[in-house]
Scaffold this motif. Structure first.
Motif, PDB file in Angstrom:
ATOM      1  N   LEU A 400     -12.722  -9.049  -0.725  1.00  0.00           N
ATOM      2  CA  LEU A 400     -11.757  -9.143   0.361  1.00  0.00           C
ATOM      3  C   LEU A 400     -10.670  -8.087   0.222  1.00  0.00           C
ATOM      4  CD1 LEU A 400     -11.458 -13.013   0.682  1.00  0.00           C
ATOM      5  CD2 LEU A 400     -12.055 -11.461   2.521  1.00  0.00           C
ATOM      6  N   ALA A 401     -10.229  -7.853  -1.018  1.00  0.00           N
ATOM      7  CA  ALA A 401      -9.230  -6.804  -1.257  1.00  0.00           C
ATOM      8  C   ALA A 401      -9.785  -5.452  -0.820  1.00  0.00           C
ATOM      9  CB  ALA A 401      -8.837  -6.787  -2.728  1.00  0.00           C
ATOM     10  N   GLU A 402     -11.025  -5.175  -1.187  1.00  0.00           N
ATOM     11  CA  GLU A 402     -11.636  -3.893  -0.829  1.00  0.00           C
ATOM     12  C   GLU A 402     -11.806  -3.763   0.681  1.00  0.00           C
ATOM     13  OE1 GLU A 402     -15.193  -4.045  -3.130  1.00  0.00           O
ATOM     14  OE2 GLU A 402     -14.135  -3.750  -5.036  1.00  0.00           O
ATOM     15  N   ARG A 403     -12.209  -4.848   1.327  1.00  0.00           N
ATOM     16  CA  ARG A 403     -12.406  -4.806   2.779  1.00  0.00           C
ATOM     17  C   ARG A 403     -11.079  -4.571   3.502  1.00  0.00           C
ATOM     18  NH1 ARG A 403     -16.507  -5.324   6.954  1.00  0.00           N
ATOM     19  NH2 ARG A 403     -15.255  -5.270   8.833  1.00  0.00           N
ATOM     20  N   ALA A 404     -10.024  -5.279   3.094  1.00  0.00           N
ATOM     21  CA  ALA A 404      -8.719  -5.100   3.732  1.00  0.00           C
ATOM     22  C   ALA A 404      -8.217  -3.673   3.533  1.00  0.00           C
ATOM     23  CB  ALA A 404      -7.716  -6.105   3.160  1.00  0.00           C
ATOM     24  N   TRP A 405      -8.459  -3.123   2.339  1.00  0.00           N
ATOM     25  CA  TRP A 405      -8.042  -1.744   2.065  1.00  0.00           C
ATOM     26  C   TRP A 405      -8.808  -0.768   2.963  1.00  0.00           C
ATOM     27  CZ3 TRP A 405      -4.189   0.592  -0.424  1.00  0.00           C
ATOM     28  CH2 TRP A 405      -4.308   1.940  -0.730  1.00  0.00           C
ATOM     29  N   LEU A 406     -10.113  -0.955   3.091  1.00  0.00           N
ATOM     30  CA  LEU A 406     -10.918  -0.088   3.947  1.00  0.00           C
ATOM     31  C   LEU A 406     -10.512  -0.229   5.409  1.00  0.00           C
ATOM     32  CD1 LEU A 406     -14.450  -0.518   2.343  1.00  0.00           C
ATOM     33  CD2 LEU A 406     -13.048   1.547   2.334  1.00  0.00           C
ATOM     34  N   ASP A 407     -10.009  -1.395   5.773  1.00  0.00           N
ATOM     35  CA  ASP A 407      -9.555  -1.612   7.146  1.00  0.00           C
ATOM     36  C   ASP A 407      -8.168  -1.039   7.396  1.00  0.00           C
ATOM     37  OD1 ASP A 407     -11.910  -2.815   7.804  1.00  0.00           O
ATOM     38  OD2 ASP A 407     -11.164  -4.871   7.738  1.00  0.00           O
ATOM     39  N   GLY A 408      -7.570  -0.439   6.369  1.00  0.00           N
ATOM     40  CA  GLY A 408      -6.327   0.310   6.562  1.00  0.00           C
ATOM     41  C   GLY A 408      -5.051  -0.431   6.250  1.00  0.00           C
ATOM     42  N   TYR A 409      -5.118  -1.530   5.506  1.00  0.00           N
ATOM     43  CA  TYR A 409      -3.912  -2.288   5.195  1.00  0.00           C
ATOM     44  C   TYR A 409      -3.373  -1.956   3.807  1.00  0.00           C
ATOM     45  CZ  TYR A 409      -5.492  -4.864   9.270  1.00  0.00           C
ATOM     46  OH  TYR A 409      -5.913  -5.192  10.538  1.00  0.00           O
ATOM     47  N   ASN A 410      -2.047  -2.121   3.648  1.00  0.00           N
ATOM     48  CA  ASN A 410      -1.375  -1.814   2.379  1.00  0.00           C
ATOM     49  C   ASN A 410      -0.620  -2.985   1.782  1.00  0.00           C
ATOM     50  OD1 ASN A 410      -0.930   0.782   4.331  1.00  0.00           O
ATOM     51  ND2 ASN A 410      -1.458   1.432   2.261  1.00  0.00           N
ATOM     52  N   GLN A 411      -0.011  -3.796   2.650  1.00  0.00           N
ATOM     53  CA  GLN A 411       0.952  -4.807   2.226  1.00  0.00           C
ATOM     54  C   GLN A 411       0.378  -6.198   2.487  1.00  0.00           C
ATOM     55  OE1 GLN A 411       2.978  -2.200   0.851  1.00  0.00           O
ATOM     56  NE2 GLN A 411       4.716  -3.444   1.478  1.00  0.00           N
ATOM     57  N   ALA A 412       0.161  -6.970   1.421  1.00  0.00           N
ATOM     58  CA  ALA A 412      -0.523  -8.259   1.555  1.00  0.00           C
ATOM     59  C   ALA A 412       0.409  -9.431   1.313  1.00  0.00           C
ATOM     60  CB  ALA A 412      -1.685  -8.334   0.570  1.00  0.00           C
ATOM     61  N   LEU A 413       0.174 -10.496   2.059  1.00  0.00           N
ATOM     62  CA  LEU A 413       0.678 -11.820   1.730  1.00  0.00           C
ATOM     63  C   LEU A 413      -0.517 -12.645   1.264  1.00  0.00           C
ATOM     64  CD1 LEU A 413       2.960 -12.489   4.848  1.00  0.00           C
ATOM     65  CD2 LEU A 413       3.713 -11.845   2.562  1.00  0.00           C
ATOM     66  N   ALA A 414      -0.309 -13.572   0.349  1.00  0.00           N
ATOM     67  CA  ALA A 414      -1.419 -14.374  -0.168  1.00  0.00           C
ATOM     68  C   ALA A 414      -1.024 -15.835  -0.238  1.00  0.00           C
ATOM     69  CB  ALA A 414      -1.832 -13.881  -1.561  1.00  0.00           C
ATOM     70  N   ILE A 415      -1.934 -16.700   0.207  1.00  0.00           N
ATOM     71  CA  ILE A 415      -1.702 -18.132   0.103  1.00  0.00           C
ATOM     72  C   ILE A 415      -2.991 -18.801  -0.386  1.00  0.00           C
ATOM     73  CG2 ILE A 415      -2.217 -18.537   2.574  1.00  0.00           C
ATOM     74  CD1 ILE A 415       0.116 -20.754   2.258  1.00  0.00           C
ATOM     75  N   VAL A 416      -2.858 -19.593  -1.457  1.00  0.00           N
ATOM     76  CA  VAL A 416      -4.019 -20.197  -2.121  1.00  0.00           C
ATOM     77  C   VAL A 416      -3.671 -21.643  -2.476  1.00  0.00           C
ATOM     78  CG1 VAL A 416      -4.800 -17.986  -3.066  1.00  0.00           C
ATOM     79  CG2 VAL A 416      -3.260 -19.436  -4.411  1.00  0.00           C
ATOM     80  N   PRO A 417      -4.672 -22.463  -2.790  1.00  0.00           N
ATOM     81  CA  PRO A 417      -4.383 -23.851  -3.195  1.00  0.00           C
ATOM     82  C   PRO A 417      -3.655 -23.894  -4.541  1.00  0.00           C
ATOM     83  CG  PRO A 417      -6.699 -23.573  -2.614  1.00  0.00           C
ATOM     84  CD  PRO A 417      -6.119 -22.212  -2.724  1.00  0.00           C
ATOM     85  N   GLU A 418      -2.880 -24.951  -4.733  1.00  0.00           N
ATOM     86  CA  GLU A 418      -2.250 -25.185  -6.038  1.00  0.00           C
ATOM     87  C   GLU A 418      -3.318 -25.461  -7.092  1.00  0.00           C
ATOM     88  OE1 GLU A 418       0.372 -28.456  -5.467  1.00  0.00           O
ATOM     89  OE2 GLU A 418       1.968 -27.266  -4.533  1.00  0.00           O
ATOM     90  N   GLY A 419      -3.003 -25.144  -8.338  1.00  0.00           N
ATOM     91  CA  GLY A 419      -3.915 -25.466  -9.439  1.00  0.00           C
ATOM     92  C   GLY A 419      -4.571 -24.237 -10.035  1.00  0.00           C
ATOM     93  N   ALA A 420      -5.330 -24.469 -11.099  1.00  0.00           N
ATOM     94  CA  ALA A 420      -5.939 -23.376 -11.871  1.00  0.00           C
ATOM     95  C   ALA A 420      -6.968 -22.610 -11.041  1.00  0.00           C
ATOM     96  CB  ALA A 420      -6.585 -23.936 -13.138  1.00  0.00           C
ATOM     97  N   TRP A 421      -7.740 -23.319 -10.198  1.00  0.00           N
ATOM     98  CA  TRP A 421      -8.765 -22.660  -9.399  1.00  0.00           C
ATOM     99  C   TRP A 421      -8.148 -21.650  -8.433  1.00  0.00           C
ATOM    100  CZ3 TRP A 421     -10.314 -22.915  -4.102  1.00  0.00           C
ATOM    101  CH2 TRP A 421     -11.593 -22.415  -3.845  1.00  0.00           C
ATOM    102  N   GLY A 422      -7.126 -22.074  -7.713  1.00  0.00           N
ATOM    103  CA  GLY A 422      -6.438 -21.164  -6.793  1.00  0.00           C
ATOM    104  C   GLY A 422      -5.781 -20.011  -7.524  1.00  0.00           C
ATOM    105  N   ALA A 423      -5.217 -20.297  -8.712  1.00  0.00           N
ATOM    106  CA  ALA A 423      -4.556 -19.241  -9.496  1.00  0.00           C
ATOM    107  C   ALA A 423      -5.555 -18.181  -9.939  1.00  0.00           C
ATOM    108  CB  ALA A 423      -3.852 -19.853 -10.699  1.00  0.00           C
ATOM    109  N   ARG A 424      -6.793 -18.607 -10.299  1.00  0.00           N
ATOM    110  CA  ARG A 424      -7.817 -17.646 -10.711  1.00  0.00           C
ATOM    111  C   ARG A 424      -8.203 -16.717  -9.568  1.00  0.00           C
ATOM    112  NH1 ARG A 424     -11.682 -21.621 -12.256  1.00  0.00           N
ATOM    113  NH2 ARG A 424     -13.190 -20.318 -11.164  1.00  0.00           N
ATOM    114  N   ILE A 425      -8.345 -17.296  -8.386  1.00  0.00           N
ATOM    115  CA  ILE A 425      -8.713 -16.494  -7.221  1.00  0.00           C
ATOM    116  C   ILE A 425      -7.592 -15.514  -6.884  1.00  0.00           C
ATOM    117  CG2 ILE A 425      -9.229 -16.588  -4.755  1.00  0.00           C
ATOM    118  CD1 ILE A 425     -10.566 -19.295  -5.255  1.00  0.00           C
TER     119      ILE A 425
END
Length: 635
Positions: A400-425
């Motif tokens: 997803l990072a690579e796709r967003a970069w290829l699509d021309g974006y630079n500045q990201a916001l990120a939202i993930v679930p709480e917990g170890a699984w979300g933190a790993r992603i």
């Protein structure tokens, strides 16, 4: 995010100082020369430090100071550096300011090449091909011609025209021959990489298409590549008794195309196929937990594994498969593994649980080829005979990072679930995104059990800061103000990980919090795996990656999938991706030794285009889709 280096800060101070004292100079010409020299030094060093926006802006400033005959060169250099930093919109605006009437052929080609790169970044391959319609003139450089054919190949691939992409890669190769000062091994590596692009593209075509397109007789280069690909595909599905015939076919091909210098790695890969590298073992041990927390997933993987086994069309004797229950008490995973060895297994698939994979690796007794169904905690460990495979969400985050970069974006916001699984992603996304020189301007986590995500979304979008500014102004002015809160303006897309219920709540709440215009990129978890137009309407315009089993409707996959859905209707809706994982695990068994020898080889599986990295971990390259009117549509 790239942090300013000491050299960069020193240069910036020097530029400011030079600008300050330039007014004291008695000779305007000398002042201009000093300004130009200082800007060039600044721009060159800023580019070396990875500060492409600053470097590009410096060259734009130089264009304003330069005489007319140098202006276009500085503008083209500015656009080139802005593209290096993925500042697509700024690069595009810079190109639009360049008058084309007086450009030289080399400058015009550079302008078109940059425009084509921007078009590809904006997912407009047709526009890229339109810009590259005119072949390069004789005055252009070898490097420009090589880039011209590479961009045309990439545009054709993006447009789905694989055969024209192959033609462009072939035409590119003569221009990769480097001048004398470039080491020969560098040239060889570039040609090897280009031939691997040709090969990987050809192997995506069907045998029928390869046969139909092979029109021109030998020694035509294009026909030679098509014939070799057809030979390879025939080899892959041939049984062991046909190895002599395949060797003869390869020898005949060499005689027909003596001037076609194909990479020895590609030819060796075909040789290894006919030498029996793809023989399936006679006895397979399947190590799965048939009880406990992972038992439902294990049973689905088992059923997918056996579905692929019974669906296989081969003249070879089918292997026998024996299941060993890793959940049974009284035996460790290493003891169970040894039991399978003692029982005569020739290949082991499993275990499934990460703790068992870690324990198996620590036991240091991997004596048979083994394909685990999860990844170990140690990402750097590589053991001969041990291959690791799973549906890793971290792989999706990186893509997803690579796709967003290829699509021309630079500045990201990120939202993930709480917990170890979300933190790993989140960590996987952050590492890849920052490795691409992108910036994560803010990230937040949310409680999956809730329905209202206002608090993390307000923090993510900095809405409260807008409210605080309003209150401060009201206190200063002593009166009430009409006010509409604003989200932060320093982000250009959102990375999201969420399961279907949460995703259907998050997307409209983003819109409510003034972020409906921000593109959203999500992992496959937001999609249940089957069409539900009404439930998914709130997911419209979200871009996500998922496995071919879910997104594609090929006849071969569709037949097997429909049979699984009839046999296990409820499980196939809830665990559809794990059926695909079981199928690919079975298909990987005879391929792994070959993939380990030739790391560029791929297996186009139901869980992605599968390749093997240096740590013997299976990497899944996934296709893309987005929601439109509640329907997941492949891109």
């Amino acid at each position: 995010m790239v942090k300013p280096s000491r050299r960069f800060r020193t240069l910036l101070t020097g530029i400011a100082f030079a600008t300050l004292i330039s007014g004291c100079s008695t000779t305007p010409e000398k002042s201009g020369e000093r300004d130009t020299e200082a800007l060039i030094t600044f721009a060159e060093n800023a580019a070396l430090d990875g500060h492409y926006e600053a470097a590009g802006n410096a060259y734009k400033q130089l264009a304003l100071l330069a005489p007319a005959n140098l202006r276009a060169d500085y503008q083209l250099k500015a656009a080139t550096l802005l593209l290096e930093g993925n500042y697509i919109a700024q690069a595009k605006r810079t190109l639009q300011t360049i008058p084309t009437a007086t450009l030289t052929p080399m400058q015009q080609l550079t302008l078109n090449l940059l425009g084509a790169r921007i078009a590809l970044a904006e997912a407009e391959p047709a526009r890229a091909l339109e810009l590259l319609q005119q072949p390069p003139s004789p005055q252009t450089t070898r490097e420009q011609r090589a880039e011209y054919h590479l961009l045309r190949a990439q545009a054709y691939r993006r447009a789905g025209n694989l055969i024209e992409a192959v033609r462009e890669y072939i035409q590119r190769e003569p221009y990769l021959a480097a001048p004398f000062e470039v080491p020969p091994e560098t040239v060889a590596a570039e040609i090897e990489d280009n031939q691997l692009l040709i090969w990987q593209t050809l192997m995506m075509l069907s045998e029928t298409m390869l046969e139909q397109l092979r029109i021109d007789p030998p020694p035509d280069t294009f026909s030679g590549w098509l014939e070799l690909a057809l030979l390879a595909k025939n080899t892959q599905r041939s049984d062991a008794t046909s190895s002599a015939r395949i060797a003869l076919s390869l020898a005949i091909w060499r005689e027909r195309y003596p001037d076609l210098n194909v990479s020895e790695n590609i030819l060796a890969a075909i040789d290894s196929w006919q030498a029996g590298d793809l023989q399936r073992p006679e006895k397979i041990a399947l190590l799965l937990p048939m009880d406990g927390n992972f038992s439902k997933v294990a049973r689905v993987i088992r059923d997918g594994f056996f579905a692929a086994h019974y669906n296989e069309k081969s003249d070879e004797k089918a292997p026998s498969i024996r299941i060993y229950d890793t959940a049974q008490e009284g035996r460790t995973i290493t003891e169970l593994y040894q039991l399978a060895v003692d029982d005569g297994a020739e290949f082991i698939v499993g275990p499934l649980e990460k703790t068992d994979v870690d324990a198996l690796l620590k036991g240091d007794n991997i004596t048979l080829p083994t394909l685990t169904l999860n990844y170990s905690s140690d990402t750097t460990m590589a053991i001969d005979n041990l291959y690791q495979y799973g549906l890793s969400p971290e792989d999706e985050a990186r893509q997803l990072a690579e796709r967003a970069w290829l699509d021309g974006y630079n500045q990201a916001l990120a939202i993930v679930p709480e917990g170890a699984w979300g933190a790993r992603i989140l960590q996987a996304f952050n590492e890849r995104w920052e490795g691409l020189n992108g910036t994560v301007v803010e990230h937040q986590s949310y409680a999956s059990s809730k329905n209202d995500f206002s608090v993390p979304l307000r923090d993510l979008l900095n809405i409260d800061e807008s409210q605080r500014r309003k209150k401060k102004l009201q206190r200063l002015l002593g009166s009430q103000l009409k006010f509409e809160p604003r989200r932060r303006q320093d982000a250009d897309f959102i990375f999201m990980t969420a399961f279907p219920r949460q995703a259907r709540l998050l997307k409209p709440q983003l819109k409510f919090h003034y972020a409906g215009d921000l593109p959203v990129y999500a992992t496959s978890h937001l999609y249940a795996g089957y069409q539900d137009k009404e439930a998914n309407r709130d997911l419209d315009q979200i871009t996500f990656c998922d496995i071919p089993w879910v997104l594609n409707n090929s006849a071969e996959a569709g037949n097997l999938k429909s049979r699984i859905e009839k046999l296990w209707p409820e499980q196939s809706r809830q665990y559809t991706r794990f059926y695909a994982m079981g199928i690919d695990a079975y298909r990987l068994v005879p391929q792994l030794r070959h993939m380990a020898r030739f790391r560029y080889e791929r297996l186009n599986g139901e869980t992605g285009s599968l390749s093997l990295n240096e740590q013997n971990r299976i990497f899944r390259q996934l296709p893309w889709a987005h929601f439109k009117r509640g329907i997941a549509r492949p891109l």
